[in-house]
Design a protein around this motif. Structure first.
Motif, PDB file in Angstrom:
ATOM      1  N   LEU A 179     -10.665 -20.631  -3.797  1.00 37.70           N
ATOM      2  CA  LEU A 179      -9.889 -19.387  -3.558  1.00 37.70           C
ATOM      3  C   LEU A 179     -10.442 -18.779  -2.337  1.00 37.70           C
ATOM      4  O   LEU A 179      -9.864 -18.429  -1.213  1.00 37.70           O
ATOM      5  CB  LEU A 179      -9.441 -18.590  -4.566  1.00 37.70           C
ATOM      6  CG  LEU A 179      -8.521 -17.442  -4.603  1.00 37.70           C
ATOM      7  CD1 LEU A 179      -7.307 -17.899  -3.863  1.00 37.70           C
ATOM      8  CD2 LEU A 179      -8.491 -16.739  -5.733  1.00 37.70           C
ATOM      9  N   ALA A 180     -11.528 -18.381  -2.592  1.00 35.84           N
ATOM     10  CA  ALA A 180     -12.574 -17.560  -1.267  1.00 35.84           C
ATOM     11  C   ALA A 180     -12.586 -18.266  -0.374  1.00 35.84           C
ATOM     12  O   ALA A 180     -12.427 -17.518   0.795  1.00 35.84           O
ATOM     13  CB  ALA A 180     -13.690 -17.013  -1.993  1.00 35.84           C
ATOM     14  N   GLN A 181     -12.821 -19.544  -0.329  1.00 35.74           N
ATOM     15  CA  GLN A 181     -12.883 -20.392   0.935  1.00 35.74           C
ATOM     16  C   GLN A 181     -11.658 -20.493   1.727  1.00 35.74           C
ATOM     17  O   GLN A 181     -11.718 -20.487   2.868  1.00 35.74           O
ATOM     18  CB  GLN A 181     -13.640 -21.552   0.455  1.00 35.74           C
ATOM     19  CG  GLN A 181     -15.180 -21.650   0.249  1.00 35.74           C
ATOM     20  CD  GLN A 181     -16.271 -21.405   1.078  1.00 35.74           C
ATOM     21  OE1 GLN A 181     -15.618 -20.909   2.316  1.00 35.74           O
ATOM     22  NE2 GLN A 181     -17.303 -21.420   0.743  1.00 35.74           N
ATOM     23  N   ARG A 182     -10.451 -20.501   1.009  1.00 32.21           N
ATOM     24  CA  ARG A 182      -9.146 -20.584   1.730  1.00 32.21           C
ATOM     25  C   ARG A 182      -9.096 -19.541   2.144  1.00 32.21           C
ATOM     26  O   ARG A 182      -8.575 -19.371   3.457  1.00 32.21           O
ATOM     27  CB  ARG A 182      -8.210 -20.934   0.514  1.00 32.21           C
ATOM     28  CG  ARG A 182      -6.688 -21.091   1.176  1.00 32.21           C
ATOM     29  CD  ARG A 182      -6.487 -22.181   2.089  1.00 32.21           C
ATOM     30  NE  ARG A 182      -5.222 -22.338   2.781  1.00 32.21           N
ATOM     31  CZ  ARG A 182      -4.302 -22.909   2.312  1.00 32.21           C
ATOM     32  NH1 ARG A 182      -4.261 -23.579   1.269  1.00 32.21           N
ATOM     33  NH2 ARG A 182      -3.108 -22.691   2.852  1.00 32.21           N
ATOM     34  N   LEU A 183      -9.176 -18.167   1.852  1.00 31.62           N
ATOM     35  CA  LEU A 183      -9.048 -17.164   2.372  1.00 31.62           C
ATOM     36  C   LEU A 183     -10.040 -16.989   3.497  1.00 31.62           C
ATOM     37  O   LEU A 183      -9.390 -16.512   4.611  1.00 31.62           O
ATOM     38  CB  LEU A 183      -9.206 -15.898   1.319  1.00 31.62           C
ATOM     39  CG  LEU A 183      -8.423 -15.684   0.177  1.00 31.62           C
ATOM     40  CD1 LEU A 183      -8.794 -14.806  -1.081  1.00 31.62           C
ATOM     41  CD2 LEU A 183      -6.981 -15.085   0.836  1.00 31.62           C
ATOM     42  N   LEU A 184     -11.104 -17.262   3.371  1.00 26.69           N
ATOM     43  CA  LEU A 184     -12.177 -17.154   4.535  1.00 26.69           C
ATOM     44  C   LEU A 184     -11.673 -18.134   5.780  1.00 26.69           C
ATOM     45  O   LEU A 184     -11.554 -17.418   6.645  1.00 26.69           O
ATOM     46  CB  LEU A 184     -13.439 -17.738   3.929  1.00 26.69           C
ATOM     47  CG  LEU A 184     -14.710 -17.384   4.887  1.00 26.69           C
ATOM     48  CD1 LEU A 184     -14.941 -15.866   4.865  1.00 26.69           C
ATOM     49  CD2 LEU A 184     -15.939 -18.133   4.403  1.00 26.69           C
ATOM     50  N   ALA A 185     -11.137 -19.078   5.427  1.00 23.27           N
ATOM     51  CA  ALA A 185     -10.579 -20.169   6.527  1.00 23.27           C
ATOM     52  C   ALA A 185      -9.275 -19.415   7.180  1.00 23.27           C
ATOM     53  O   ALA A 185      -9.275 -19.740   8.323  1.00 23.27           O
ATOM     54  CB  ALA A 185     -10.348 -21.578   5.925  1.00 23.27           C
ATOM     55  N   ASP A 186      -8.429 -19.017   6.422  1.00 19.40           N
ATOM     56  CA  ASP A 186      -7.189 -18.526   6.842  1.00 19.40           C
ATOM     57  C   ASP A 186      -7.174 -17.188   7.638  1.00 19.40           C
ATOM     58  O   ASP A 186      -6.482 -17.087   8.837  1.00 19.40           O
ATOM     59  CB  ASP A 186      -6.008 -18.455   5.726  1.00 19.40           C
ATOM     60  CG  ASP A 186      -5.625 -19.622   5.186  1.00 19.40           C
ATOM     61  OD1 ASP A 186      -6.140 -20.874   5.793  1.00 19.40           O
ATOM     62  OD2 ASP A 186      -4.843 -19.619   4.290  1.00 19.40           O
ATOM     63  N   VAL A 187      -7.911 -16.079   7.040  1.00 17.68           N
ATOM     64  CA  VAL A 187      -8.112 -15.132   7.697  1.00 17.68           C
ATOM     65  C   VAL A 187      -8.785 -15.197   9.025  1.00 17.68           C
ATOM     66  O   VAL A 187      -8.879 -14.338  10.136  1.00 17.68           O
ATOM     67  CB  VAL A 187      -8.797 -13.989   6.748  1.00 17.68           C
ATOM     68  CG1 VAL A 187      -8.953 -12.695   7.446  1.00 17.68           C
ATOM     69  CG2 VAL A 187      -7.996 -13.674   5.677  1.00 17.68           C
ATOM     70  N   GLY A 188     -10.024 -16.024   9.093  1.00 17.56           N
ATOM     71  CA  GLY A 188     -10.909 -16.142  10.160  1.00 17.56           C
ATOM     72  C   GLY A 188     -10.050 -16.977  11.184  1.00 17.56           C
ATOM     73  O   GLY A 188     -10.280 -16.537  12.395  1.00 17.56           O
ATOM     74  N   ALA A 189      -9.029 -17.890  10.926  1.00 12.52           N
ATOM     75  CA  ALA A 189      -8.316 -18.373  12.012  1.00 12.52           C
ATOM     76  C   ALA A 189      -7.186 -17.562  12.710  1.00 12.52           C
ATOM     77  O   ALA A 189      -6.941 -17.790  13.738  1.00 12.52           O
ATOM     78  CB  ALA A 189      -7.657 -19.532  11.124  1.00 12.52           C
ATOM     79  N   SER A 190      -6.974 -16.453  11.951  1.00 15.14           N
ATOM     80  CA  SER A 190      -6.086 -15.539  12.390  1.00 15.14           C
ATOM     81  C   SER A 190      -6.803 -14.426  13.102  1.00 15.14           C
ATOM     82  O   SER A 190      -5.975 -13.542  13.832  1.00 15.14           O
ATOM     83  CB  SER A 190      -5.189 -14.991  11.298  1.00 15.14           C
ATOM     84  OG  SER A 190      -5.740 -14.277  10.242  1.00 15.14           O
ATOM     85  N   ALA A 191      -8.125 -14.399  12.862  1.00 18.37           N
ATOM     86  CA  ALA A 191      -8.651 -13.157  13.426  1.00 18.37           C
ATOM     87  C   ALA A 191      -8.705 -13.135  15.026  1.00 18.37           C
ATOM     88  O   ALA A 191      -8.801 -14.055  15.612  1.00 18.37           O
ATOM     89  CB  ALA A 191     -10.064 -12.850  12.737  1.00 18.37           C
TER      90      ALA A 191
END
Length: 235
Positions: free
Chosen positions: A223-235
């Protein structure tokens, strides 16, 4: 730098249907693993609880229920390293969730006792879901959405796909036979489209729009890695 708000239960118990008090709190892995992943990524982390009360660690989560010895040791060491932050959370009613890129709720049985009935948390969840910004709930933490149901009974989460600890997983705990209610049942009653993995105690993550959910403690890293990937991609 992305900012994440951890909303942690302040409960130190789970009251069973015969009145028995089962010592509880937050589940070690569900705080330690995501916190470490976000911290190592350079995210700014704020911890909040109802009333600003220091959260209680569920001691069972550092016993055999918490996984293999090496894993429990690593989790404990990490929690020890953030002990000061855990001892001094901010009060939930003082935070502005709009100031955070991610709102993250770890579980443990604690949320079944307090966040499931906490009006401040319920309002935060309702506003966060409507904002379109990432909201994540792990294991028992989806119990908090029960407090987001308005008097008319129409939950803002109805129709969302999500997961949370399954009945089968809960009933692996002997004391759960005296549970006032089971999370899977309540989520279905709320109108969410509940799903679970094919096997219990295996990672299972569901993402629907801005809502991220993990089924069990074993889902913490995924779950944390998915958030990291998605939020990082949108940053």
């Amino acid at each position: 730098m992305p900012k994440v708000l951890f909303v942690i239960s302040a409960a130190d118990r789970w009251t069973l249907n015969d009145g028995e008090i089962h010592p509880s709190g937050y589940w070690a892995e569900e705080v330690a693993v995501p916190h470490r992943i976000f911290s190592e990524a350079g995210w700014d982390i704020t911890l909040a609880t109802p009333g600003g009360k220091a959260p209680t660690l569920d001691r069972l989560s550092l016993g055999i229920s918490g996984g293999l010895p090496w894993k429990r040791r690593d989790v404990k060491q990490y929690l020890d390293s953030i002990d000061n932050a855990l001892a001094h959370p901010v009060a939930l009613d003082t935070v502005d969730p709009d100031a955070f890129d991610v709102v993250f709720y770890p579980g443990g049985h604690g949320p079944m006792e307090d966040l499931a009935y906490d009006a401040t948390s319920g309002a935060l969840l309702t506003e966060r879901l409507a904002s379109g910004k990432p909201l994540a709930l792990l294991c028992h933490a989806p119990a908090a959405i029960l407090a987001a149901t308005p008097p008319d009974g129409n939950s803002p989460f109805a129709g969302y796909r999500m997961t949370g600890l399954s009945n089968r997983e809960e009933l692996l705990n002997r004391f759960a036979k005296k549970a006032p209610w089971l999370l899977e049942d309540k989520l279905k009653e709320t109108g969410v489209e509940y799903s679970k993995g094919l096997l219990p105690l295996r990672p299972h993550v569901v993402v629907d729009r801005n809502l991220y959910t993990g089924q069990n403690p074993q889902s913490s890293e995924k779950l944390a890695q998915r958030l990291l990937a998605d939020v990082g991609a949108s940053a």
